[in-house]
Design an enzyme around this catalytic site. Structure first.
Site, PDB file in Angstrom:
ATOM      1  N   CYS A   1       0.849  -1.149  -0.063  1.00 44.60           N
ATOM      2  CA  CYS A   1       0.069  -0.036   0.109  1.00 44.60           C
ATOM      3  C   CYS A   1       0.791   1.284   0.144  1.00 44.60           C
ATOM      4  O   CYS A   1       0.196   2.217  -0.028  1.00 44.60           O
ATOM      5  CB  CYS A   1      -0.932  -0.033   1.303  1.00 44.60           C
TER       6      CYS A   1
ATOM      7  N   HIS B   1      -3.386   6.799   1.871  1.00 44.40           N
ATOM      8  CA  HIS B   1      -3.650   5.456   1.281  1.00 44.40           C
ATOM      9  C   HIS B   1      -5.172   5.395   2.153  1.00 44.40           C
ATOM     10  O   HIS B   1      -5.247   5.701   3.235  1.00 44.40           O
ATOM     11  CB  HIS B   1      -2.524   4.600   1.942  1.00 44.40           C
TER      12      HIS B   1
ATOM     13  N   ASN C   1     -10.085  -0.607  -0.130  1.00 48.73           N
ATOM     14  CA  ASN C   1      -8.667  -0.238   0.062  1.00 48.73           C
ATOM     15  C   ASN C   1      -8.106  -1.110  -1.257  1.00 48.73           C
ATOM     16  O   ASN C   1      -8.181  -2.431  -1.198  1.00 48.73           O
ATOM     17  CB  ASN C   1      -8.239  -1.239   1.299  1.00 48.73           C
TER      18      ASN C   1
END
Ligand code: UT7
Length: 333
Positions: free
Chosen positions: A122, A258, A289
């Site tokens: 990520c 993020h 996500n």
């Protein structure tokens, strides 16, 4: 002594454009909850996610990347042949080698361009921004195509309560090129490898040969460990990136972290004491996500919502499996 000739280029860099690809299929919480004994309310309250995009069989890491990249190249006014490198940040390209980036470069019509993948989960997009910026500033490339892309649905167990509702699919691409003024601040990056087991893809490819193997490699996550790490450790990193760029929180136009969990986003914004005028990306609500893709996707959503414009100053921060992190202040394309 032999004299080695070096490129004596010292110039600034900037993000020139952003392009995204969102899979066609929108999946609401109601489609996920039965397999994990959950509820729409629980998922919204604990993560902020209302729905996410899940790629179909015809939407791959490479096809999503190529689509996002085409938009980024067109908007930057750069042809694929002008690229000095293609970097793909991903942890879900289903081939160990060759890289996704070489396939993307080929499909874009630039099969001679240096191309490679980076594995920083990520944090991959922000790792890539730092890398591409230094390549442009150092003269090893004039224009770098950076893609953050994931098809996490291929590596998520739909019955895992800790991950099935979080992870999703998508791609975002940027072109990074030279600039008369600094457009990308110093990257503050690092890792906390003592906690590298907090997010793991298991079993390994080699373990799959074992007939008693645990089966297909899925991502397992110690949610609370990662949550606490992100909430307590990432705001100081973001603040360091601001300080390194010589920017105060009051001078920021946008905060694009993020998209891991809306509660993490809120906690970071609070810890940094961000003024209410700063636009905060909350793309997680409808994108979930998407790991390396989440920051460019969130950037695109802020544009579409009219919350940011070209020339605005934004703070980016990525964090995830490793555990690894990277943050920088950028001028928006
Ligand atoms: O992108 C890479 C970085 N990743 C992240 O930053 C993710 C960080 N972690 C998180 O976002 C959160 O930890 C989650 C959203 C994954 C989970 O939220 P949580 O608040 O940490 O949940 P929890 O694991 O502490 O569980 C709380 C309660 C438990 O019940 P009891 O023991 O309080 O009765 C769980 O059994 O919620 C229960 N639970 C669920 N209930 C409904 C756990 N998962 C679920 C579920 N649906 N899916």
């Amino acid at each position: 002594m032999v004299h080695i000739k070096d490129r004596a280029i010292a110039r600034h860099s900037r993000i020139m454009s952003v392009g995204v690809y969102r899979p066609a299929r929108e999946v609401p919480n109601s489609e996920i909850i039965e397999a994990i004994d959950s509820s729409d309310e629980w998922i919204k309250e604990r993560s902020g996610i209302h729905s996410r995009r899940i790629a179909g069989d015809d939407e791959s890491v490479v096809s999503m990347s190529v689509a996002a990249a085409r938009t980024a190249l067109t908007d930057a006014g750069i042809s694929a042949e002008q690229l000095g490198a293609v970097i793909c940040a991903t942890v879900t390209y289903p081939f160990q080698t060759p890289s996704a980036a070489t396939d993307i470069a080929m499909q874009l019509g630039a099969p001679k361009v240096p191309a490679f993948d980076i594995s920083a989960a990520c944090a991959g997009f922000c790792y890539g921004v730092g890398l591409a910026s230094d390549m442009v500033r150092g003269g090893s490339a004039d224009y770098v195509l950076l893609i953050g892309v994931e098809k996490l649905s291929d590596f998520t167990d739909p019955t895992d309560r800790g991950t099935a509702f979080i992870f999703a699919d998508g791609a975002g691409a940027v072109v990074i090129g030279p600039s008369a003024e600094p457009g990308i601040g110093p990257t503050i990056w690092g890792s906390d490898a003592t906690a590298r087991d907090a997010i793991m893809m298991e079993p390994s490819w080699v373990d799959l040969r074992d007939p008693d193997s645990l089966g297909w490699p899925d991502i397992k996550m110690q949610g609370q460990t990662v949550f606490r790490w992100a909430v307590y450790q990432m705001a100081p990193v973001a603040q360091e990136a601001l300080a390194a760029a010589g920017i105060s929180a009051q001078e920021l136009d946008a905060f694009i972290p993020h998209q891991a969990n809306e509660r993490i986003i809120d906690a970071m914004a609070k810890a940094m004491d961000l003024p209410t005028e700063v636009a905060i990306a909350r793309d997680i609500r409808t994108s979930g996500n998407t790991s390396a893709a989440s920051i460019p996707l969130a950037m695109d959503t802020l544009y579409r919502q009219g919350q940011i414009k070209s020339g605005d100053t934004a703070l980016l921060i990525g964090f995830g499996a490793g555990l690894v992190y990277a943050a920088q202040v950028v001028q928006l394309p």
